[in-house]
Design a protein around this motif. Sequence first.
Motif, PDB file in Angstrom:
ATOM      1  N   PHE A  94     -14.329  72.658  -1.255  1.00 48.31           N
ATOM      2  CA  PHE A  94     -12.980  73.133  -0.947  1.00 48.31           C
ATOM      3  C   PHE A  94     -12.804  74.654  -0.883  1.00 48.31           C
ATOM      4  CE2 PHE A  94     -12.591  69.073  -3.241  1.00 48.31           C
ATOM      5  CZ  PHE A  94     -11.983  68.308  -2.255  1.00 48.31           C
ATOM      6  N   ALA A  95     -13.603  75.414  -1.551  1.00 50.66           N
ATOM      7  CA  ALA A  95     -13.364  76.857  -1.696  1.00 50.66           C
ATOM      8  C   ALA A  95     -13.270  77.588  -0.361  1.00 50.66           C
ATOM      9  CB  ALA A  95     -14.444  77.484  -2.563  1.00 50.66           C
ATOM     10  N   GLU A  96     -14.079  77.202   0.598  1.00 48.85           N
ATOM     11  CA  GLU A  96     -14.104  77.896   1.885  1.00 48.85           C
ATOM     12  C   GLU A  96     -12.740  77.875   2.580  1.00 48.85           C
ATOM     13  OE1 GLU A  96     -15.889  75.506   5.345  1.00 48.85           O
ATOM     14  OE2 GLU A  96     -16.738  74.527   3.567  1.00 48.85           O
ATOM     15  N   TYR A  97     -11.936  76.858   2.321  1.00 48.75           N
ATOM     16  CA  TYR A  97     -10.634  76.746   2.977  1.00 48.75           C
ATOM     17  C   TYR A  97      -9.595  77.693   2.382  1.00 48.75           C
ATOM     18  CZ  TYR A  97     -12.784  72.525   4.816  1.00 48.75           C
ATOM     19  OH  TYR A  97     -13.634  71.649   5.437  1.00 48.75           O
ATOM     20  N   PHE A  98      -9.837  78.152   1.162  1.00 48.12           N
ATOM     21  CA  PHE A  98      -8.838  78.965   0.470  1.00 48.12           C
ATOM     22  C   PHE A  98      -9.276  80.408   0.231  1.00 48.12           C
ATOM     23  CE2 PHE A  98      -8.269  74.555  -1.167  1.00 48.12           C
ATOM     24  CZ  PHE A  98      -7.046  74.300  -0.558  1.00 48.12           C
ATOM     25  N   LEU A  99     -10.469  80.779   0.669  1.00 43.31           N
ATOM     26  CA  LEU A  99     -10.984  82.121   0.407  1.00 43.31           C
ATOM     27  C   LEU A  99     -10.050  83.220   0.887  1.00 43.31           C
ATOM     28  CD1 LEU A  99     -14.804  81.817   1.228  1.00 43.31           C
ATOM     29  CD2 LEU A  99     -13.740  82.112  -1.016  1.00 43.31           C
ATOM     30  N   ASN A 100      -9.621  83.118   2.117  1.00 39.86           N
ATOM     31  CA  ASN A 100      -8.820  84.176   2.716  1.00 39.86           C
ATOM     32  C   ASN A 100      -7.376  84.179   2.214  1.00 39.86           C
ATOM     33  OD1 ASN A 100      -8.969  86.397   4.337  1.00 39.86           O
ATOM     34  ND2 ASN A 100      -8.461  85.301   6.218  1.00 39.86           N
ATOM     35  N   ALA A 101      -6.882  83.056   1.727  1.00 34.35           N
ATOM     36  CA  ALA A 101      -5.480  82.956   1.307  1.00 34.35           C
ATOM     37  C   ALA A 101      -5.161  83.908   0.165  1.00 34.35           C
ATOM     38  CB  ALA A 101      -5.151  81.521   0.913  1.00 34.35           C
ATOM     39  N   MET A 113      -3.835  75.502   9.951  1.00 30.72           N
ATOM     40  CA  MET A 113      -4.955  74.724  10.495  1.00 30.72           C
ATOM     41  C   MET A 113      -5.990  74.420   9.408  1.00 30.72           C
ATOM     42  SD  MET A 113      -4.233  74.062  13.568  1.00 30.72           S
ATOM     43  CE  MET A 113      -2.497  74.074  13.258  1.00 30.72           C
ATOM     44  N   LYS A 114      -6.217  75.409   8.547  1.00 26.68           N
ATOM     45  CA  LYS A 114      -7.152  75.186   7.444  1.00 26.68           C
ATOM     46  C   LYS A 114      -6.609  74.139   6.471  1.00 26.68           C
ATOM     47  CE  LYS A 114      -9.672  79.485   7.536  1.00 26.68           C
ATOM     48  NZ  LYS A 114     -10.203  80.601   6.804  1.00 26.68           N
ATOM     49  N   LEU A 115      -5.290  74.113   6.314  1.00 29.74           N
ATOM     50  CA  LEU A 115      -4.696  73.109   5.431  1.00 29.74           C
ATOM     51  C   LEU A 115      -4.892  71.694   5.977  1.00 29.74           C
ATOM     52  CD1 LEU A 115      -1.378  74.754   4.181  1.00 29.74           C
ATOM     53  CD2 LEU A 115      -3.591  74.598   3.032  1.00 29.74           C
ATOM     54  N   PHE A 116      -4.849  71.551   7.298  1.00 29.97           N
ATOM     55  CA  PHE A 116      -5.152  70.242   7.884  1.00 29.97           C
ATOM     56  C   PHE A 116      -6.595  69.844   7.584  1.00 29.97           C
ATOM     57  CE2 PHE A 116      -1.542  71.063  10.856  1.00 29.97           C
ATOM     58  CZ  PHE A 116      -0.801  69.941  10.521  1.00 29.97           C
ATOM     59  N   VAL A 162      -7.087  71.425  -6.123  1.00 32.27           N
ATOM     60  CA  VAL A 162      -6.959  71.530  -4.666  1.00 32.27           C
ATOM     61  C   VAL A 162      -5.497  71.368  -4.253  1.00 32.27           C
ATOM     62  CG1 VAL A 162      -7.597  70.480  -2.454  1.00 32.27           C
ATOM     63  CG2 VAL A 162      -9.321  70.789  -4.240  1.00 32.27           C
ATOM     64  N   GLU A 163      -4.795  70.431  -4.852  1.00 32.73           N
ATOM     65  CA  GLU A 163      -3.374  70.250  -4.543  1.00 32.73           C
ATOM     66  C   GLU A 163      -2.574  71.506  -4.888  1.00 32.73           C
ATOM     67  OE1 GLU A 163      -2.548  66.707  -6.767  1.00 32.73           O
ATOM     68  OE2 GLU A 163      -2.930  65.401  -5.052  1.00 32.73           O
ATOM     69  N   ASN A 164      -2.917  72.153  -5.996  1.00 34.68           N
ATOM     70  CA  ASN A 164      -2.245  73.399  -6.369  1.00 34.68           C
ATOM     71  C   ASN A 164      -2.532  74.503  -5.363  1.00 34.68           C
ATOM     72  OD1 ASN A 164      -1.149  72.202  -8.631  1.00 34.68           O
ATOM     73  ND2 ASN A 164      -2.685  73.017 -10.027  1.00 34.68           N
ATOM     74  N   GLU A 165      -3.765  74.574  -4.879  1.00 34.20           N
ATOM     75  CA  GLU A 165      -4.118  75.568  -3.865  1.00 34.20           C
ATOM     76  C   GLU A 165      -3.367  75.301  -2.557  1.00 34.20           C
ATOM     77  OE1 GLU A 165      -5.970  78.383  -3.838  1.00 34.20           O
ATOM     78  OE2 GLU A 165      -6.462  78.207  -5.954  1.00 34.20           O
ATOM     79  N   ILE A 166      -3.229  74.044  -2.189  1.00 32.71           N
ATOM     80  CA  ILE A 166      -2.482  73.688  -0.981  1.00 32.71           C
ATOM     81  C   ILE A 166      -1.021  74.107  -1.133  1.00 32.71           C
ATOM     82  CG2 ILE A 166      -1.600  71.744   0.373  1.00 32.71           C
ATOM     83  CD1 ILE A 166      -4.358  70.399  -0.038  1.00 32.71           C
TER      84      ILE A 166
END
Length: 179
Positions: free
Chosen positions: A30-37, A65-68, A132-136
């Motif tokens: 999961f980390a790759e989806y949230f790195l830039n956020a 798009m990353k969230l999808f 992951v839900e918290n990151e979303i």
Amino acid sequence: MIDLNSVMSENTKDIESVVSWCSEIYDEKFAEYFLNARVLFERVQSKTHPITDDELSQILIDLPMKLFDVSEVLNQFRLSYEVVKLRNKQKESDLIKSSSETTAPKRKSDAELQMIPDKLLVTAFDSVITRVENEISFCRELIMSSKKIWDARRKTEQVNPISEVSDLPDYNVKSYIKG
């Protein structure tokens, strides 16, 4: 009185092991989806260097798009989680049936003790899912706040146009311009 520090020190190795496993799974899946956020969030918060329109655009276009994408990976992970939970029920039932204890409560207690590592795995899965839900949720809030900034900037541009004004009247020092 219970000395919680001693209880904690007895469990430190297990806790570190579980935390490490959870972090490893999170980083792997999961980390790759949230790195830039997080980086973009720091830019939104910056008082010295306001966030640019390009960065806002990145939040408003790329992040959804990353969230999808991460939602799909999370759904697959949840499926694994549910499989583990169901297998644990089956395993516990099998352990109760095969126990050598004479009474039902003792058989159930014996099976529960043998199921502790499996239940710990379920707890670890649950922890990763919650993270992951918290990151979303964090990303959704970042998107909404960025949208507010974007809208406020566009409203300011409408009130104070940036383009040149070409039809100004001639300036005459001796008379007022009446309009």
